[in-house]
Design a protein around this motif. Structure first.
Motif, PDB file in Angstrom:
ATOM      1  N   SER A  86       0.755  -1.212  -0.089  1.00 24.33           N
ATOM      2  CA  SER A  86      -0.017   0.025   0.090  1.00 24.33           C
ATOM      3  C   SER A  86       0.852   1.192  -0.264  1.00 24.33           C
ATOM      4  CB  SER A  86      -1.019   0.009   1.310  1.00 24.33           C
ATOM      5  OG  SER A  86      -0.437   0.064   2.283  1.00 24.33           O
ATOM      6  N   THR A  87       1.985   1.303   0.257  1.00 32.21           N
ATOM      7  CA  THR A  87       2.827   2.434   0.307  1.00 32.21           C
ATOM      8  C   THR A  87       3.532   2.452  -0.966  1.00 32.21           C
ATOM      9  OG1 THR A  87       4.873   1.359   1.122  1.00 32.21           O
ATOM     10  CG2 THR A  87       3.354   2.386   2.650  1.00 32.21           C
ATOM     11  N   SER A  88       3.265   1.487  -2.149  1.00 37.13           N
ATOM     12  CA  SER A  88       3.917   1.881  -3.423  1.00 37.13           C
ATOM     13  C   SER A  88       2.992   2.726  -4.057  1.00 37.13           C
ATOM     14  CB  SER A  88       3.926   0.580  -3.970  1.00 37.13           C
ATOM     15  OG  SER A  88       4.369   0.728  -5.430  1.00 37.13           O
ATOM     16  N   ASP A  89       4.064   3.709  -5.086  1.00 36.30           N
ATOM     17  CA  ASP A  89       3.269   4.707  -5.904  1.00 36.30           C
ATOM     18  C   ASP A  89       2.769   3.804  -6.957  1.00 36.30           C
ATOM     19  OD1 ASP A  89       5.980   3.723  -6.947  1.00 36.30           O
ATOM     20  OD2 ASP A  89       6.122   6.015  -7.507  1.00 36.30           O
ATOM     21  N   ASN A  90       2.912   2.677  -7.144  1.00 36.28           N
ATOM     22  CA  ASN A  90       2.494   1.782  -8.346  1.00 36.28           C
ATOM     23  C   ASN A  90       2.368   0.539  -7.826  1.00 36.28           C
ATOM     24  OD1 ASN A  90       1.875   0.633 -10.672  1.00 36.28           O
ATOM     25  ND2 ASN A  90       3.150   1.895 -12.022  1.00 36.28           N
ATOM     26  N   PRO A  91       1.275   0.325  -7.197  1.00 36.33           N
ATOM     27  CA  PRO A  91       0.845  -1.149  -6.593  1.00 36.33           C
ATOM     28  C   PRO A  91       0.981  -2.278  -7.643  1.00 36.33           C
ATOM     29  CG  PRO A  91      -0.470   0.356  -5.819  1.00 36.33           C
ATOM     30  CD  PRO A  91       0.088   0.955  -6.804  1.00 36.33           C
ATOM     31  N   ALA A  92       0.462  -2.078  -8.952  1.00 31.99           N
ATOM     32  CA  ALA A  92       0.437  -3.199  -9.813  1.00 31.99           C
ATOM     33  C   ALA A  92       2.155  -3.564 -10.392  1.00 31.99           C
ATOM     34  CB  ALA A  92      -0.260  -2.817 -11.091  1.00 31.99           C
ATOM     35  N   ALA A  94       4.691  -2.868  -8.312  1.00 33.09           N
ATOM     36  CA  ALA A  94       5.176  -3.691  -6.905  1.00 33.09           C
ATOM     37  C   ALA A  94       4.719  -5.038  -7.057  1.00 33.09           C
ATOM     38  CB  ALA A  94       4.974  -2.910  -5.578  1.00 33.09           C
ATOM     39  N   LEU A  95       3.504  -5.298  -7.263  1.00 33.61           N
ATOM     40  CA  LEU A  95       3.108  -6.997  -7.318  1.00 33.61           C
ATOM     41  C   LEU A  95       3.705  -7.832  -8.305  1.00 33.61           C
ATOM     42  CD1 LEU A  95      -0.735  -6.529  -6.520  1.00 33.61           C
ATOM     43  CD2 LEU A  95       1.108  -7.688  -5.112  1.00 33.61           C
ATOM     44  N   VAL A  96       3.817  -7.175  -9.459  1.00 34.91           N
ATOM     45  CA  VAL A  96       4.689  -7.835 -10.459  1.00 34.91           C
ATOM     46  C   VAL A  96       6.021  -8.201 -10.107  1.00 34.91           C
ATOM     47  CG1 VAL A  96       5.431  -7.736 -13.125  1.00 34.91           C
ATOM     48  CG2 VAL A  96       3.279  -7.084 -12.280  1.00 34.91           C
ATOM     49  N   ALA A  97       6.746  -7.425  -9.490  1.00 38.03           N
ATOM     50  CA  ALA A  97       8.111  -7.389  -9.061  1.00 38.03           C
ATOM     51  C   ALA A  97       8.027  -8.729  -7.704  1.00 38.03           C
ATOM     52  CB  ALA A  97       8.669  -6.107  -8.483  1.00 38.03           C
ATOM     53  N   PHE A  98       7.150  -8.315  -7.067  1.00 36.10           N
ATOM     54  CA  PHE A  98       7.124  -9.289  -5.919  1.00 36.10           C
ATOM     55  C   PHE A  98       6.907 -10.843  -6.364  1.00 36.10           C
ATOM     56  CE2 PHE A  98       4.380 -11.549  -2.505  1.00 36.10           C
ATOM     57  CZ  PHE A  98       5.362 -11.718  -1.488  1.00 36.10           C
ATOM     58  N   PHE A  99       5.938 -10.963  -7.414  1.00 38.79           N
ATOM     59  CA  PHE A  99       5.717 -12.239  -8.022  1.00 38.79           C
ATOM     60  C   PHE A  99       6.888 -12.746  -8.820  1.00 38.79           C
ATOM     61  CE2 PHE A  99       1.077 -10.924  -8.892  1.00 38.79           C
ATOM     62  CZ  PHE A  99       0.840 -10.915  -7.506  1.00 38.79           C
ATOM     63  N   GLY A 100       7.975 -12.012  -9.238  1.00 40.76           N
ATOM     64  CA  GLY A 100       9.245 -12.424  -9.726  1.00 40.76           C
ATOM     65  C   GLY A 100      10.056 -12.876  -8.780  1.00 40.76           C
ATOM     66  N   MET A 101      10.002 -12.290  -7.606  1.00 36.28           N
ATOM     67  CA  MET A 101      10.877 -12.932  -6.662  1.00 36.28           C
ATOM     68  C   MET A 101      10.489 -14.163  -6.080  1.00 36.28           C
ATOM     69  SD  MET A 101      11.209  -9.539  -4.417  1.00 36.28           S
ATOM     70  CE  MET A 101      11.711  -7.803  -4.980  1.00 36.28           C
ATOM     71  N   MET A 102       9.184 -14.775  -6.245  1.00 36.64           N
ATOM     72  CA  MET A 102       8.603 -15.993  -5.654  1.00 36.64           C
ATOM     73  C   MET A 102       9.219 -16.925  -6.487  1.00 36.64           C
ATOM     74  SD  MET A 102       4.670 -14.809  -5.518  1.00 36.64           S
ATOM     75  CE  MET A 102       4.213 -14.956  -3.870  1.00 36.64           C
ATOM     76  N   SER A 103       9.331 -18.141  -5.404  1.00 43.70           N
ATOM     77  CA  SER A 103       9.599 -19.496  -5.892  1.00 43.70           C
ATOM     78  C   SER A 103       8.497 -20.047  -6.798  1.00 43.70           C
ATOM     79  CB  SER A 103      10.069 -20.315  -4.968  1.00 43.70           C
ATOM     80  OG  SER A 103       9.043 -20.598  -4.212  1.00 43.70           O
ATOM     81  N   PRO A 104       8.745 -21.013  -7.607  1.00 49.35           N
ATOM     82  CA  PRO A 104       7.586 -21.681  -8.038  1.00 49.35           C
ATOM     83  C   PRO A 104       6.404 -22.270  -7.090  1.00 49.35           C
ATOM     84  CG  PRO A 104       9.427 -22.670  -9.274  1.00 49.35           C
ATOM     85  CD  PRO A 104       9.921 -21.731  -8.039  1.00 49.35           C
ATOM     86  N   GLU A 105       6.926 -22.664  -5.802  1.00 48.25           N
ATOM     87  CA  GLU A 105       6.091 -23.212  -5.012  1.00 48.25           C
ATOM     88  C   GLU A 105       5.232 -22.122  -4.250  1.00 48.25           C
ATOM     89  OE1 GLU A 105       9.496 -23.937  -4.879  1.00 48.25           O
ATOM     90  OE2 GLU A 105       9.260 -26.033  -5.615  1.00 48.25           O
ATOM     91  N   GLN A 106       5.781 -20.814  -4.161  1.00 51.20           N
ATOM     92  CA  GLN A 106       5.277 -19.694  -3.668  1.00 51.20           C
ATOM     93  C   GLN A 106       4.039 -19.164  -4.539  1.00 51.20           C
ATOM     94  OE1 GLN A 106       8.895 -17.529  -2.966  1.00 51.20           O
ATOM     95  NE2 GLN A 106       8.295 -17.644  -0.652  1.00 51.20           N
ATOM     96  N   ARG A 107       4.368 -19.064  -5.762  1.00 50.18           N
ATOM     97  CA  ARG A 107       3.359 -18.893  -6.840  1.00 50.18           C
ATOM     98  C   ARG A 107       2.232 -19.789  -6.962  1.00 50.18           C
ATOM     99  NH1 ARG A 107       7.981 -17.360  -9.698  1.00 50.18           N
ATOM    100  NH2 ARG A 107       8.237 -19.018 -10.974  1.00 50.18           N
TER     101      ARG A 107
END
Length: 128
Positions: A86-92, A94-107
């Protein structure tokens, strides 16, 4: 708004979350001492700091306090993620970047969670 935990705060909270019951300073101390030398007063201060942050409640039992988690570890992690997002100036983005950090199991866990949330939404819509 959750506050990030310091190293010792996290170690103490891990015990309290895993035990899922109120714990004394002595109990937390003895378990922490299996990994590192630490003083009783240090653990007492850490647990009091956690109380002041709102992470634990304490109740008097005889001459000691028992500390109990205010929320689950999952709820705490979710609150931290929500705060960061919620503190991101561009939440979408930020989410894409977060998903990119996830392992296949986390996704996969994320996909499963979305399915559960969607099923809850559908059940709620039918109930109205």
């Amino acid at each position: 708004m959750p506050r990030p935990l310091g190293e010792l705060e996290g170690a103490a909270m891990t015990r309290i979350w895993e035990w899922n019951r109120p714990a004394t300073v002595r109990e937390v101390l003895e378990d922490l001492q299996k990994e590192r030398p630490i003083a009783y007063t240090t653990v007492m201060t850490v647990l009091d700091n956690l109380r002041q942050k709102g992470s634990v409640h304490r109740e008097v039992e005889g001459r000691a306090y028992r500390y109990k988690a205010v929320s689950t570890r999952a709820a705490y992690a979710a609150a931290l993620m929500n705060e960061a997002w919620s503190t991101s100036d561009n939440p979408a983005v930020a989410l894409v970047a977060f998903f990119g950090m996830m392992s296949p199991e986390q996704r996969q866990a994320l996909r499963d969670a979305i399915r559960v949330a969607q099923a809850d939404d559908q059940a709620e819509a039918k109930g109205k």
